[in-house]
Design an enzyme around this catalytic site. Structure first.
Site, PDB file in Angstrom:
ATOM      1  N   GLN A   1     -31.365  62.820 -20.153  1.00 40.94           N
ATOM      2  CA  GLN A   1     -30.648  62.989 -21.538  1.00 40.94           C
ATOM      3  C   GLN A   1     -30.622  61.916 -22.337  1.00 40.94           C
ATOM      4  O   GLN A   1     -31.003  60.358 -22.369  1.00 40.94           O
ATOM      5  CB  GLN A   1     -28.688  63.045 -21.392  1.00 40.94           C
ATOM      6  CG  GLN A   1     -28.593  63.436 -22.444  1.00 40.94           C
ATOM      7  CD  GLN A   1     -26.740  63.007 -22.544  1.00 40.94           C
ATOM      8  OE1 GLN A   1     -26.008  61.971 -22.599  1.00 40.94           O
ATOM      9  NE2 GLN A   1     -26.156  64.273 -22.430  1.00 40.94           N
TER      10      GLN A   1
ATOM     11  N   GLY B   1     -17.703  63.838 -13.441  1.00 34.55           N
ATOM     12  CA  GLY B   1     -18.328  62.877 -13.692  1.00 34.55           C
ATOM     13  C   GLY B   1     -17.952  61.348 -13.152  1.00 34.55           C
ATOM     14  O   GLY B   1     -18.360  61.484 -12.448  1.00 34.55           O
ATOM     15  N   ARG B   2     -16.350  61.378 -13.921  1.00 27.62           N
ATOM     16  CA  ARG B   2     -15.538  60.407 -13.376  1.00 27.62           C
ATOM     17  C   ARG B   2     -14.912  60.619 -11.762  1.00 27.62           C
ATOM     18  O   ARG B   2     -15.131  59.145 -11.476  1.00 27.62           O
ATOM     19  CB  ARG B   2     -14.567  60.063 -14.278  1.00 27.62           C
ATOM     20  CG  ARG B   2     -14.812  59.201 -15.831  1.00 27.62           C
ATOM     21  CD  ARG B   2     -13.623  59.110 -16.784  1.00 27.62           C
ATOM     22  NE  ARG B   2     -13.443  60.612 -17.356  1.00 27.62           N
ATOM     23  CZ  ARG B   2     -12.699  60.804 -18.291  1.00 27.62           C
ATOM     24  NH1 ARG B   2     -11.367  60.271 -18.226  1.00 27.62           N
ATOM     25  NH2 ARG B   2     -12.009  62.017 -18.071  1.00 27.62           N
TER      26      ARG B   2
ATOM     27  N   MET C   1     -23.681  59.478 -17.352  1.00 29.16           N
ATOM     28  CA  MET C   1     -23.228  59.415 -17.901  1.00 29.16           C
ATOM     29  C   MET C   1     -23.620  57.821 -17.824  1.00 29.16           C
ATOM     30  O   MET C   1     -24.005  56.249 -17.065  1.00 29.16           O
ATOM     31  CB  MET C   1     -21.763  58.788 -16.871  1.00 29.16           C
ATOM     32  CG  MET C   1     -20.809  59.786 -16.639  1.00 29.16           C
ATOM     33  SD  MET C   1     -19.308  59.681 -15.874  1.00 29.16           S
ATOM     34  CE  MET C   1     -19.975  59.507 -13.982  1.00 29.16           C
ATOM     35  N   ALA C   2     -23.407  56.634 -19.331  1.00 25.40           N
ATOM     36  CA  ALA C   2     -24.005  55.547 -19.618  1.00 25.40           C
ATOM     37  C   ALA C   2     -23.490  55.049 -19.159  1.00 25.40           C
ATOM     38  O   ALA C   2     -22.160  54.853 -19.031  1.00 25.40           O
ATOM     39  CB  ALA C   2     -23.797  55.640 -20.987  1.00 25.40           C
TER      40      ALA C   2
ATOM     41  N   CYS D   1     -21.121  61.906 -27.610  1.00 24.84           N
ATOM     42  CA  CYS D   1     -21.645  60.410 -27.525  1.00 24.84           C
ATOM     43  C   CYS D   1     -20.977  60.618 -28.494  1.00 24.84           C
ATOM     44  O   CYS D   1     -20.315  60.479 -29.946  1.00 24.84           O
ATOM     45  CB  CYS D   1     -22.148  59.273 -27.296  1.00 24.84           C
ATOM     46  SG  CYS D   1     -22.113  58.057 -27.138  1.00 24.84           S
TER      47      CYS D   1
ATOM     48  N   ASP E   1     -12.601  66.117 -16.246  1.00 19.90           N
ATOM     49  CA  ASP E   1     -11.486  66.528 -15.616  1.00 19.90           C
ATOM     50  C   ASP E   1     -11.749  67.434 -14.331  1.00 19.90           C
ATOM     51  O   ASP E   1     -10.605  68.055 -13.658  1.00 19.90           O
ATOM     52  CB  ASP E   1      -9.888  66.449 -16.248  1.00 19.90           C
ATOM     53  CG  ASP E   1      -9.666  65.950 -17.539  1.00 19.90           C
ATOM     54  OD1 ASP E   1      -9.662  65.406 -18.096  1.00 19.90           O
ATOM     55  OD2 ASP E   1      -8.968  66.840 -18.545  1.00 19.90           O
TER      56      ASP E   1
HETATM   57  C1  LIG Z   1     -18.482  55.957 -19.188  1.00 22.72           C
HETATM   58  C2  LIG Z   1     -19.048  57.295 -19.234  1.00 22.72           C
HETATM   59  C3  LIG Z   1     -19.823  57.066 -19.432  1.00 22.72           C
HETATM   60  C4  LIG Z   1     -20.541  58.032 -19.835  1.00 22.72           C
HETATM   61  N1  LIG Z   1     -21.824  58.462 -20.828  1.00 22.72           N
HETATM   62  C5  LIG Z   1     -22.293  60.519 -20.990  1.00 22.72           C
HETATM   63  C6  LIG Z   1     -23.787  60.035 -21.802  1.00 22.72           C
HETATM   64  O1  LIG Z   1     -24.308  59.264 -21.203  1.00 22.72           O
HETATM   65  N2  LIG Z   1     -23.825  61.573 -21.448  1.00 22.72           N
HETATM   66  C7  LIG Z   1     -23.068  62.027 -21.579  1.00 22.72           C
HETATM   67  O2  LIG Z   1     -23.579  63.475 -22.082  1.00 22.72           O
HETATM   68  N3  LIG Z   1     -21.236  62.623 -21.824  1.00 22.72           N
HETATM   69  C8  LIG Z   1     -20.838  61.240 -20.974  1.00 22.72           C
HETATM   70  N4  LIG Z   1     -19.689  60.671 -20.257  1.00 22.72           N
HETATM   71  C9  LIG Z   1     -18.898  61.928 -20.946  1.00 22.72           C
HETATM   72  C10 LIG Z   1     -19.413  63.036 -19.473  1.00 22.72           C
HETATM   73  O3  LIG Z   1     -19.812  62.943 -19.450  1.00 22.72           O
HETATM   74  C11 LIG Z   1     -17.830  63.301 -19.831  1.00 22.72           C
HETATM   75  O4  LIG Z   1     -18.382  64.409 -20.143  1.00 22.72           O
HETATM   76  C12 LIG Z   1     -16.485  63.251 -19.320  1.00 22.72           C
HETATM   77  O5  LIG Z   1     -16.466  61.723 -19.215  1.00 22.72           O
HETATM   78  C13 LIG Z   1     -15.785  64.375 -18.838  1.00 22.72           C
HETATM   79  O6  LIG Z   1     -15.480  65.327 -18.255  1.00 22.72           O
HETATM   80  P1  LIG Z   1     -14.814  63.880 -16.271  1.00 22.72           P
HETATM   81  O7  LIG Z   1     -13.491  64.035 -16.348  1.00 22.72           O
HETATM   82  O8  LIG Z   1     -15.497  64.456 -15.290  1.00 22.72           O
HETATM   83  O9  LIG Z   1     -14.961  62.647 -16.180  1.00 22.72           O
HETATM   84  C14 LIG Z   1     -19.719  59.559 -20.198  1.00 22.72           C
HETATM   85  C15 LIG Z   1     -18.093  59.101 -19.417  1.00 22.72           C
HETATM   86  C16 LIG Z   1     -17.673  58.210 -19.313  1.00 22.72           C
HETATM   87  C17 LIG Z   1     -16.327  57.806 -18.641  1.00 22.72           C
END
Ligand SMILES: Cc1cc2nc3c(=O)[nH]c(=O)nc-3n(C[C@H](O)[C@H](O)[C@H](O)COP(=O)(O)O)c2cc1C
Length: 330
Positions: free
Chosen positions: A54, A208-209, A1-2, A84, A186
């Site tokens: 990535q 992720g989050r 995650m960026a 993205c 999620d």
């Molecule tokens: C702040 C933030 C930055 C993210 N940066 C990236 C990224 O650099 N590359 C990527 O593939 N996904 C990125 N994502 C998406 C997450 O990898 C993930 O697919 C998305 O948040 C859903 O999963 P979650 O509900 O577990 O957060 C980012 C998400 C967030 C919230």
């Protein structure tokens, strides 16, 4: 995650049971131009493996060169970003836009897969527009082009992070693509992980989050251990996180970067609300650490133990010791 998955985050994820961690997305243009900040993303520690790095970009040959660089830096997997949704990225033809340009997407995957000897994976969204099913068309083609595994975050780019991830679509995707699929979106608890794995046939889930300021969620997902951390444990993990991030980014960048983490760690009723506000207003990370120790004195023993367990920094692949070609300095 960026803006989140710094080295401290990835190492912490591994300590709490993540089977694989991934870097922030790294710009292939930044690597091509030897941008100092971009090269900083290629700092890999010995306790991160297996690690995916990535990359994002829109030019197949530049992406192939970027892939070689990240493998030289220590990546075990090269992951390509076709997800993205941020305008700054999509307007350059990179990220989720490539779901609308399968020819180019396949050319990128093909070029990257031929350039490196490690597995190549792709992270993608369902498509650009709400309800899009573009991933079902693009996914199998990416596999043909050389992707060894695919991660699907079944939201559209337009949705950003709103609504819910549609894992019914993930199940259709798994049926079609014939390679292991990682389901993203999620996953915040063991129950949710188990239900997504069971209903989609995905090989793995990505968190992720849910892990932001909450590595204990990973432990619950992986081991079913739902014990809540004590205040001391929370403070100790945050202190270690602050110290490692300062080491990685330097004090000036880290002090701003870290502010969002204070809320993530200290929320969930772990500390009184004004405490977070207090930390955010402190100027230096040293002051933050001092304040955390004052609030949870017994955290000191835990921090000491955690720091003792970290590998010797000499084991890190530091930028200085990377192949000179990466800097073009010769
Ligand atoms: C702040 C933030 C930055 C993210 N940066 C990236 C990224 O650099 N590359 C990527 O593939 N996904 C990125 N994502 C998406 C997450 O990898 C993930 O697919 C998305 O948040 C859903 O999963 P979650 O509900 O577990 O957060 C980012 C998400 C967030 C919230």
């Amino acid at each position: 995650m960026a803006g989140v998955s710094v080295q401290a985050f990835r190492r912490q994820g591994r300590r709490y049971g993540a089977g694989l961690v991934c870097s922030e997305m790294v710009s292939c243009a930044g690597l091509e131009h030897k941008n100092e900040r971009t090269l900083g993303y290629l700092r890999v520690a010995s306790d991160e493996h297996p690690l995916a790095i990535q990359i994002f970009g829109s030019d197949p040959s530049a992406m192939a060169e970027a892939a070689r660089m990240v493998v030289a830096a220590g990546a075990d997997i090269v992951d390509i970003n076709f997800g993205c949704p941020v305008r700054k990225v999509t307007k350059t033809g990179a990220g989720a836009t490539l779901l609308d340009d399968p020819e180019r997407a396949c050319a990128i995957v093909g070029a990257v897969a031929s350039a490196v000897g490690v597995p190549v994976s792709v992270k993608m969204r369902r498509g650009l527009e709400d309800g899009s099913r573009a991933c079902l068309e693009v996914g199998p083609r990416l596999v043909e082009a050389g992707a060894a595994t695919l991660t699907l975050h079944p939201r559209s780019a337009r949705q950003m992070y709103t609504g819910e991830a549609d894992h019914v679509l993930t199940a259709e995707f798994v049926e079609l693509v014939g390679v292991p699929v990682i389901a993203s979106g999620d996953i915040t608890s063991r129950a949710k992980a188990q239900s997504v794995l069971a209903t989609t046939g995905a090989a793995a889930v990505m968190v992720g989050r849910g892990a932001q300021g909450n590595p204990w969620a990973l432990r619950e997902i992986v081991d079913g251990d739902s014990a809540q951390p004590t205040r001391e444990e929370v403070a100790a993990e945050l202190i270690l996180f602050v110290r490692e991030t300062v080491r990685e980014l330097g004090e000036r960048r880290a002090s701003g970067f870290l502010k969002k983490f204070y809320g993530w760690y200290l929320g969930r009723g772990r500390f009184p609300k004004p405490f977070k506000q207090e930390l955010v207003q402190l100027e230096t990370t040293d002051e933050v650490v001092t304040r955390l120790f004052a609030a949870a004195p017994d955290a000191a023993h835990i921090v000491e133990r955690l720091e003792a367990e970290l590998p010797d920094p000499a084991d890190e692949i530091l930028l200085d010791s990377m192949p000179i070609s990466i800097y073009g300095g010769g």
